[in-house]
Design a protein around this motif. Structure first.
Motif, PDB file in Angstrom:
ATOM      1  N   VAL A  85       0.870  -1.073  -0.021  1.00 52.65           N
ATOM      2  CA  VAL A  85      -0.175   0.294  -0.644  1.00 52.65           C
ATOM      3  C   VAL A  85       1.107   1.553  -0.176  1.00 52.65           C
ATOM      4  O   VAL A  85       1.694   1.737   0.990  1.00 52.65           O
ATOM      5  N   ILE A  86       0.138   1.716  -0.996  1.00 54.47           N
ATOM      6  CA  ILE A  86       1.789   3.111  -0.954  1.00 54.47           C
ATOM      7  C   ILE A  86       0.443   4.665  -0.473  1.00 54.47           C
ATOM      8  O   ILE A  86      -0.546   4.893  -0.886  1.00 54.47           O
ATOM      9  N   VAL A  87       1.313   5.090   0.499  1.00 53.63           N
ATOM     10  CA  VAL A  87       0.712   6.031   0.788  1.00 53.63           C
ATOM     11  C   VAL A  87       1.422   7.707   0.711  1.00 53.63           C
ATOM     12  O   VAL A  87       3.277   7.324   1.473  1.00 53.63           O
ATOM     13  N   GLY A  88       1.155   9.221   0.105  1.00 53.60           N
ATOM     14  CA  GLY A  88       1.907  10.088   0.285  1.00 53.60           C
ATOM     15  C   GLY A  88       3.214   9.978  -0.321  1.00 53.60           C
ATOM     16  O   GLY A  88       4.216  11.207  -0.103  1.00 53.60           O
ATOM     17  N   GLN A  89       2.895   9.253  -1.858  1.00 53.27           N
ATOM     18  CA  GLN A  89       4.248   9.500  -2.683  1.00 53.27           C
ATOM     19  C   GLN A  89       3.824  10.570  -3.503  1.00 53.27           C
ATOM     20  O   GLN A  89       3.099  10.885  -4.022  1.00 53.27           O
ATOM     21  N   CYS A 149     -12.882   6.204   4.123  1.00 51.82           N
ATOM     22  CA  CYS A 149     -11.537   6.539   5.278  1.00 51.82           C
ATOM     23  C   CYS A 149     -10.390   8.346   4.560  1.00 51.82           C
ATOM     24  O   CYS A 149      -9.573   8.449   4.687  1.00 51.82           O
ATOM     25  N   PHE A 150     -11.898   9.444   4.431  1.00 57.09           N
ATOM     26  CA  PHE A 150     -11.351  10.430   4.471  1.00 57.09           C
ATOM     27  C   PHE A 150     -11.906  10.855   5.284  1.00 57.09           C
ATOM     28  O   PHE A 150     -13.015  10.866   5.873  1.00 57.09           O
ATOM     29  N   THR A 151     -11.686  12.505   5.623  1.00 58.90           N
ATOM     30  CA  THR A 151     -11.640  13.186   6.498  1.00 58.90           C
ATOM     31  C   THR A 151     -11.895  14.539   6.044  1.00 58.90           C
ATOM     32  O   THR A 151     -11.028  14.289   4.813  1.00 58.90           O
ATOM     33  N   LEU A 174      -9.576   5.335  10.439  1.00 54.28           N
ATOM     34  CA  LEU A 174     -10.963   5.977  10.473  1.00 54.28           C
ATOM     35  C   LEU A 174     -12.124   5.236  11.484  1.00 54.28           C
ATOM     36  O   LEU A 174     -11.839   3.673  10.429  1.00 54.28           O
ATOM     37  N   SER A 175     -12.525   5.050  11.700  1.00 51.31           N
ATOM     38  CA  SER A 175     -14.328   3.614  11.914  1.00 51.31           C
ATOM     39  C   SER A 175     -14.277   3.606  11.057  1.00 51.31           C
ATOM     40  O   SER A 175     -14.883   4.292  10.471  1.00 51.31           O
ATOM     41  N   GLY A 176     -14.211   2.545  10.112  1.00 53.86           N
ATOM     42  CA  GLY A 176     -15.306   1.974   8.907  1.00 53.86           C
ATOM     43  C   GLY A 176     -14.590   1.616   7.791  1.00 53.86           C
ATOM     44  O   GLY A 176     -15.155   1.219   7.255  1.00 53.86           O
ATOM     45  N   CYS A 177     -13.500   2.898   7.652  1.00 51.22           N
ATOM     46  CA  CYS A 177     -12.499   1.883   7.193  1.00 51.22           C
ATOM     47  C   CYS A 177     -11.854   1.087   6.619  1.00 51.22           C
ATOM     48  O   CYS A 177     -11.096   0.006   7.304  1.00 51.22           O
ATOM     49  N   THR A 178     -12.174   0.292   5.328  1.00 45.29           N
ATOM     50  CA  THR A 178     -11.739  -1.252   5.165  1.00 45.29           C
ATOM     51  C   THR A 178     -10.528  -0.799   4.237  1.00 45.29           C
ATOM     52  O   THR A 178     -10.561  -2.035   3.879  1.00 45.29           O
ATOM     53  N   LEU A 179     -10.415   0.040   3.680  1.00 50.79           N
ATOM     54  CA  LEU A 179      -8.913   0.045   3.039  1.00 50.79           C
ATOM     55  C   LEU A 179      -8.175  -0.791   3.066  1.00 50.79           C
ATOM     56  O   LEU A 179      -7.991  -0.409   4.420  1.00 50.79           O
ATOM     57  N   PRO A 180      -7.099  -1.127   2.472  1.00 51.00           N
ATOM     58  CA  PRO A 180      -5.394  -2.309   3.039  1.00 51.00           C
ATOM     59  C   PRO A 180      -4.901  -1.185   3.159  1.00 51.00           C
ATOM     60  O   PRO A 180      -4.810   0.196   2.616  1.00 51.00           O
ATOM     61  N   LYS A 181      -3.841  -1.343   4.651  1.00 56.22           N
ATOM     62  CA  LYS A 181      -3.138  -0.337   5.417  1.00 56.22           C
ATOM     63  C   LYS A 181      -1.683  -0.972   5.384  1.00 56.22           C
ATOM     64  O   LYS A 181      -1.468  -1.671   4.535  1.00 56.22           O
ATOM     65  N   PRO A 182      -0.868   0.150   4.850  1.00 52.75           N
ATOM     66  CA  PRO A 182       0.456  -0.026   4.434  1.00 52.75           C
ATOM     67  C   PRO A 182       1.079  -1.296   5.271  1.00 52.75           C
ATOM     68  O   PRO A 182       0.880  -1.142   6.993  1.00 52.75           O
TER      69      PRO A 182
END
Length: 292
Positions: free
Chosen positions: A97-101, A273-275, A284-292
């Protein structure tokens, strides 16, 4: 997956399906071609919203769209959505999982008639993965309000509820400037292609004969005008679970191969998964996207 756009061009010429832009002949890779068919459902929901190209974008090798979340503000930095396998730095590995690249990728913004009216630029990759789903989300250097002011174009909104089987949908390709209309045939417990596995994938009926270059196209529910999925793959040759030939796996492990069937990955789980400010928060509660 990984169907070269040159091959897609050859297919179009041979079948007489249409002419490809010159860029297709020089591009070296597309990622996840989706190319054909699924059983037709009996009932088609009537179209309520006119579906056109406004808000879609063309990439160097794929399609995409400017999207907003249900709670996005006009002052928020805009987001562009495409496939994980369309990421400019290459396919994310299984489990990655790529975040903030960092990214400065550009996108051609289309109006309702598929005319390119401007160029948008990314500031970063907010999120990208090919695990459980196949999606890349870019943050742009411009806000929704700035895009609206400059080009008169509004972003497409992500639906935050699960799509419904039988719904009439349109796949809108900014790369090819072409649409594909069909219905949601059903949903796949697990869709496996090579080393990648996707969950709860959306299967098209046979009318959506998408081709190389349509990867990343938004899948729009005709009744609401909202995005319910992102187009990503199809079984081209009838092979079992190989690249370009995904297979369906049910909850009991039974495998089904549907040659020519095309698929998309649902997007209803992304908004959770967004605020505020279009900021990603995977905790976030309810966020089911895969995490790094």
């Amino acid at each position: 997956m990984n169907k070269p756009l040159l091959a897609a061009l050859a297919t179009l010429v041979i079948t007489g399906a249409g002419m490809a832009p010159a860029a297709a002949a020089t591009a070296t890779t597309e990622s996840a071609a989706a190319k054909a068919a699924a059983p037709v459902t009996k009932a088609a929901a009537p179209s309520v919203k006119a579906v056109n190209f406004a808000g879609t974008v063309s990439l160097s090798n794929c399609s995409g769209s400017v999207i907003r979340l249900p709670n996005s503000a006009d002052s928020d930095p805009a987001l562009v959505m495409t496939n994980g396998h369309c990421l400019e730095t290459g396919f994310p590995e299984p489990g990655q999982v790529i975040v903030g690249q960092s990214s400065s990728r550009t996108f051609g913004l289309l109006n309702s008639s598929a005319t390119r009216v401007g160029t948008l630029r990314a500031s970063k990759v907010v999120y990208s993965t090919m695990t459980d789903t196949d999606v890349t989300l870019y943050q742009l250097t411009t806000t929704y309000a700035q895009i609206k002011s400059s080009y008169g174009i509004s972003a497409l909104t992500l639906q935050d509820t699960h799509p419904v089987a039988g719904s009439a949908i349109t796949v809108v390709s900014g790369y090819w400037k072409r649409t594909y209309a069909c219905n949601i045939d059903g949903f796949v417990y697990r869709l496996k292609e090579g080393d990648w596995t996707w969950k709860d994938s959306l299967r098209y009926t046979s009318a959506c004969q998408t081709i190389g270059g349509t990867s990343g196209s938004p899948v729009i529910d005709n009744s609401t005008g909202k995005v319910v999925a992102v187009n990503n793959t199809g079984n081209e040759d009838g092979e079992r679970c190989t690249e370009n030939n995904p297979c369906e796996v049910d909850a009991n492990g039974n495998v089904t191969v549907r040659e020519g069937i095309n698929y998309a990955e649902e997007t209803y789980n992304i908004p959770a998964c967004f605020t505020t400010g279009n900021k990603l928060d995977l905790t976030l509660s309810g966020c089911t996207l895969p995490k790094p």
